[in-house]
Scaffold this motif. Structure first.
Motif, mmCIF file in Angstrom:
data_model
loop_
_atom_site.group_PDB
_atom_site.id
_atom_site.type_symbol
_atom_site.label_atom_id
_atom_site.label_comp_id
_atom_site.label_asym_id
_atom_site.label_seq_id
_atom_site.Cartn_x
_atom_site.Cartn_y
_atom_site.Cartn_z
ATOM 1 N N ARG A 46 -1.133 -7.553 -1.761
ATOM 2 C CA ARG A 46 -0.309 -6.673 -2.597
ATOM 3 C C ARG A 46 0.728 -5.941 -1.753
ATOM 4 N NH1 ARG A 46 0.459 -1.553 -4.030
ATOM 5 N NH2 ARG A 46 -1.090 -0.751 -2.533
ATOM 6 N N LEU A 47 0.292 -5.404 -0.631
ATOM 7 C CA LEU A 47 1.209 -4.653 0.227
ATOM 8 C C LEU A 47 2.287 -5.556 0.816
ATOM 9 C CD1 LEU A 47 -1.471 -2.425 1.952
ATOM 10 C CD2 LEU A 47 0.412 -1.572 0.534
ATOM 11 N N LEU A 48 1.910 -6.760 1.222
ATOM 12 C CA LEU A 48 2.906 -7.686 1.766
ATOM 13 C C LEU A 48 3.913 -8.102 0.697
ATOM 14 C CD1 LEU A 48 0.566 -9.818 4.020
ATOM 15 C CD2 LEU A 48 2.597 -8.579 4.820
ATOM 16 N N ALA A 49 3.469 -8.184 -0.542
ATOM 17 C CA ALA A 49 4.380 -8.554 -1.626
ATOM 18 C C ALA A 49 5.270 -7.399 -2.056
ATOM 19 C CB ALA A 49 3.567 -9.064 -2.825
ATOM 20 N N GLU A 50 4.702 -6.192 -2.093
ATOM 21 C CA GLU A 50 5.430 -5.049 -2.640
ATOM 22 C C GLU A 50 6.094 -4.170 -1.584
ATOM 23 O OE1 GLU A 50 2.739 -2.859 -5.103
ATOM 24 O OE2 GLU A 50 2.272 -4.589 -6.388
ATOM 25 N N ARG A 51 5.547 -4.170 -0.343
ATOM 26 C CA ARG A 51 6.053 -3.251 0.685
ATOM 27 C C ARG A 51 6.186 -3.961 2.033
ATOM 28 N NH1 ARG A 51 4.379 2.594 -1.064
ATOM 29 N NH2 ARG A 51 5.919 2.976 0.550
ATOM 30 N N ARG A 52 6.642 -5.183 2.006
ATOM 31 C CA ARG A 52 6.698 -5.976 3.227
ATOM 32 C C ARG A 52 7.463 -5.256 4.346
ATOM 33 N NH1 ARG A 52 6.515 -11.603 4.971
ATOM 34 N NH2 ARG A 52 7.986 -11.888 6.694
ATOM 35 N N GLY A 53 8.571 -4.629 4.014
ATOM 36 C CA GLY A 53 9.353 -3.941 5.034
ATOM 37 C C GLY A 53 8.641 -2.763 5.661
ATOM 38 N N ASP A 54 7.619 -2.237 4.988
ATOM 39 C CA ASP A 54 6.859 -1.109 5.524
ATOM 40 C C ASP A 54 5.677 -1.567 6.369
ATOM 41 O OD1 ASP A 54 8.437 0.847 4.210
ATOM 42 O OD2 ASP A 54 7.305 0.511 2.353
ATOM 43 N N VAL A 55 5.152 -2.776 6.100
ATOM 44 C CA VAL A 55 3.900 -3.186 6.747
ATOM 45 C C VAL A 55 4.069 -4.350 7.723
ATOM 46 C CG1 VAL A 55 2.562 -2.367 4.777
ATOM 47 C CG2 VAL A 55 3.200 -4.788 4.894
ATOM 48 N N LEU A 56 5.265 -4.879 7.854
ATOM 49 C CA LEU A 56 5.484 -6.007 8.755
ATOM 50 C C LEU A 56 6.814 -5.836 9.470
ATOM 51 C CD1 LEU A 56 4.751 -9.732 8.059
ATOM 52 C CD2 LEU A 56 6.921 -9.081 9.100
ATOM 53 N N ALA A 57 6.811 -6.082 10.779
ATOM 54 C CA ALA A 57 8.041 -6.003 11.569
ATOM 55 C C ALA A 57 7.929 -6.945 12.759
ATOM 56 C CB ALA A 57 8.301 -4.577 12.050
ATOM 57 N N VAL A 58 9.006 -7.654 13.049
ATOM 58 C CA VAL A 58 9.066 -8.533 14.209
ATOM 59 C C VAL A 58 10.430 -8.337 14.870
ATOM 60 C CG1 VAL A 58 8.899 -10.891 15.083
ATOM 61 C CG2 VAL A 58 7.612 -10.241 13.039
ATOM 62 N N VAL A 114 -6.610 -12.726 7.887
ATOM 63 C CA VAL A 114 -7.727 -11.962 8.438
ATOM 64 C C VAL A 114 -7.646 -10.504 8.003
ATOM 65 C CG1 VAL A 114 -8.008 -13.493 10.427
ATOM 66 C CG2 VAL A 114 -6.480 -11.512 10.606
ATOM 67 N N GLN A 115 -8.792 -9.830 8.058
ATOM 68 C CA GLN A 115 -8.839 -8.417 7.673
ATOM 69 C C GLN A 115 -8.129 -7.510 8.675
ATOM 70 O OE1 GLN A 115 -13.327 -8.584 6.548
ATOM 71 N NE2 GLN A 115 -12.627 -6.631 5.739
ATOM 72 N N GLU A 116 -8.046 -7.950 9.912
ATOM 73 C CA GLU A 116 -7.480 -7.107 10.958
ATOM 74 C C GLU A 116 -5.966 -6.951 10.822
ATOM 75 O OE1 GLU A 116 -11.417 -8.179 12.450
ATOM 76 O OE2 GLU A 116 -9.810 -9.327 11.493
ATOM 77 N N ASP A 117 -5.477 -5.746 11.060
ATOM 78 C CA ASP A 117 -4.074 -5.550 11.372
ATOM 79 C C ASP A 117 -3.861 -6.011 12.808
ATOM 80 O OD1 ASP A 117 -2.975 -4.483 8.981
ATOM 81 O OD2 ASP A 117 -3.925 -2.556 9.406
ATOM 82 N N LEU A 118 -2.680 -6.581 13.084
ATOM 83 C CA LEU A 118 -2.412 -7.170 14.384
ATOM 84 C C LEU A 118 -1.080 -6.657 14.919
ATOM 85 C CD1 LEU A 118 -3.446 -10.796 13.396
ATOM 86 C CD2 LEU A 118 -4.740 -9.274 14.917
ATOM 87 N N ALA A 139 -3.274 4.352 9.670
ATOM 88 C CA ALA A 139 -3.991 5.625 9.537
ATOM 89 C C ALA A 139 -3.080 6.739 10.050
ATOM 90 C CB ALA A 139 -5.308 5.594 10.301
ATOM 91 N N SER A 140 -2.243 7.240 9.164
ATOM 92 C CA SER A 140 -1.373 8.389 9.438
ATOM 93 C C SER A 140 -0.268 8.085 10.453
ATOM 94 C CB SER A 140 -2.202 9.597 9.906
ATOM 95 O OG SER A 140 -3.159 9.947 8.928
ATOM 96 N N TRP A 141 0.284 6.863 10.396
ATOM 97 C CA TRP A 141 1.498 6.568 11.174
ATOM 98 C C TRP A 141 2.280 5.466 10.492
ATOM 99 C CZ3 TRP A 141 2.031 1.958 14.318
ATOM 100 C CH2 TRP A 141 0.877 1.169 14.421
ATOM 101 N N ALA A 193 -9.739 7.644 0.239
ATOM 102 C CA ALA A 193 -10.209 6.370 0.781
ATOM 103 C C ALA A 193 -9.104 5.347 0.942
ATOM 104 C CB ALA A 193 -11.296 5.799 -0.128
ATOM 105 N N ASP A 194 -7.872 5.691 0.570
ATOM 106 C CA ASP A 194 -6.769 4.738 0.626
ATOM 107 C C ASP A 194 -6.700 4.053 1.988
ATOM 108 O OD1 ASP A 194 -6.387 6.873 -1.242
ATOM 109 O OD2 ASP A 194 -4.355 6.171 -1.593
ATOM 110 N N LEU A 195 -6.544 2.738 1.986
ATOM 111 C CA LEU A 195 -6.382 2.001 3.238
ATOM 112 C C LEU A 195 -4.963 2.153 3.774
ATOM 113 C CD1 LEU A 195 -8.387 -1.135 2.169
ATOM 114 C CD2 LEU A 195 -8.953 0.327 4.115
ATOM 115 N N TYR A 196 -3.986 2.198 2.890
ATOM 116 C CA TYR A 196 -2.586 2.376 3.294
ATOM 117 C C TYR A 196 -2.264 3.867 3.295
ATOM 118 C CZ TYR A 196 2.535 1.981 3.219
ATOM 119 O OH TYR A 196 3.874 2.097 3.514
ATOM 120 N N GLN A 197 -2.304 4.464 4.477
ATOM 121 C CA GLN A 197 -2.023 5.898 4.618
ATOM 122 C C GLN A 197 -1.002 6.084 5.746
ATOM 123 O OE1 GLN A 197 -4.724 9.000 3.963
ATOM 124 N NE2 GLN A 197 -6.433 7.711 3.371
ATOM 125 N N PRO A 198 0.271 5.786 5.483
ATOM 126 C CA PRO A 198 1.268 5.834 6.547
ATOM 127 C C PRO A 198 1.719 7.231 6.941
ATOM 128 C CG PRO A 198 2.309 5.270 4.476
ATOM 129 C CD PRO A 198 0.827 5.314 4.210
#
Length: 248
Positions: A46-58, A114-118, A139-141, A193-198
Motif C-alpha cells: 500500500r505504501l509503495l503504491a500510494e507514497r512511493r516518493g516517501d518510502v523509496l529513494a535511490v 521481504v518484511q525488512e526495510d533495507l 520510526a520517527s524519521w 501502533a502505526d508502522l509508518y511513523q515518519p
C-alpha cells in the motif's frame, strides 16, 4: 488504521545494550518471516503504491548497489527461506502473493519481497552515505531528510549518538565482513501502533511510559556487506506489540 501486531518480540527487550550494542549474526538468520508477514507485506505494498516518493529513494551513486542487493536477496531466499518459491523472474511469497522481479526497479521489488526495510550505505570519503533505501516503516524519521547524507547526519538528533558513538559505528561499517553480518536491536514505547511513523510522535526510549504509551516497538537491525560493490546494507525488521495490562 488497522493495528498490525506481533504476539511477542523474539529478543529480550528488557535488557537493551548501550549503543552500538552489536553482536554477530549467522548469515542464515539474516532475514526473517514472522506471524505478521502477510499484514506487514500488504501494508508495504500500500505504501509503495500510494507514497512511493516517501518510502523509496535511490541516488545515482546507489544504483549499482541496489541492483546487487536484489540479486543477493534472491539468492538468499532461494537458499535459506523454504517458504518462498524463487525463480529468476518471479517470487512466490509465503503469503501466496507472486511478485514479479523487476531489475529496473530493484528497491521497489525488494520492498515487496521481504518484511525488512533495507538501507544501502556506501563509503564516500571518511563516512558511509545513505545512497538508496526502501523504508516503509520509519520510526520517527523521514527518508527524504536522510538520503544522500552520511551516518553522522542521519543520526541527528539522537541524544545518545555522540562523537564517540559515531566513531565506533563508523568503524563497524568499515569492519563488517562479507558473509558475516552483525545485528542489534532497539526498543521504544509508542502511543500508536502505526508502522509508518515518519514524524516524531509521542514515544519514550524506555520500557515505561504509562498507559498513554501502550505499545512496544523494537527494530531488529543488521549490517551486511555486499561482495561486489562493497556497500553496506542496513536492514530493519520491525516488531510492534501491545504491552501487557498492568495489574494493581
Amino acid at each position: 488504521m488497522t493495528e498490525i501486531l506481533q504476539s511477542d518480540i523474539p529478543h529480550d527487550v528488557t535488557a537493551p545494550k548501550p549503543l552500538p550494542g552489536i553482536a554477530p549474526l549467522e548469515m542464515a538468520e539474516w532475514l526473517q518471516v514472522d506471524e505478521a508477514f502477510a499484514a506487514q507485506m500488504a501494508e508495504r505494498e500500500r505504501l509503495l503504491a500510494e507514497r512511493r516518493g516517501d518510502v523509496l529513494a535511490v541516488t545515482e551513486a546507489g544504483q549499482g548497489a541496489a541492483a546487487e542487493l536484489l540479486e543477493v536477496v534472491l539468492d538468499w531466499l532461494a537458499g535459506n527461506a523454504p517458504a518462498y518459491d524463487v525463480s529468476a523472474t518471479q517470487v512466490l511469497r509465503p503469503d501466496g502473493v507472486t511478485v514479479t522481479v523487476d531489475r529496473d526497479d530493484p528497491m521497489g521489488t525488494l520492498g515487496q519481497l521481504v518484511q525488512e526495510d533495507l538501507c544501502i550505505l556506501e563509503k564516500q570519503g571518511e563516512e558511509h552515505v545513505l545512497t538508496a533505501a526502501v523504508l516503509c516503516f520509519p520510526a520517527s524519521w523521514r527518508l527524504a531528510d536522510k538520503i544522500g547524507r552520511p551516518l553522522t547526519t542521519i543520526h541527528v538528533p539522537v541524544p545518545s549518538y555522540d562523537e564517540g558513538i559515531a566513531r565506533r559505528v563508523q568503524r563497524l561499517f568499515d569492519g563488517v565482513r562479507e558473509g558475516r553480518p552483525l545485528w542489534r536491536f532497539n526498543v521504544l514505547s509508542y502511543a500508536a501502533a502505526d508502522l509508518y511513523q515518519p514524524v516524531p510522535r509521542q514515544h519514550q526510549s524506555a520500557l515505561g511510559g504509562g498507559p498513554e504509551l501502550p505499545f512496544l516497538r523494537s527494530e531488529r537491525q543488521s549490517i551486511l556487506r555486499l561482495p561486489k560493490t562493497q556497500a553496506c546494507v542496513f536492514s530493519i525488521h520491525t516488531y510492534v506489540v501491545r504491552k501487557p495490562a498492568q495489574t494493581a
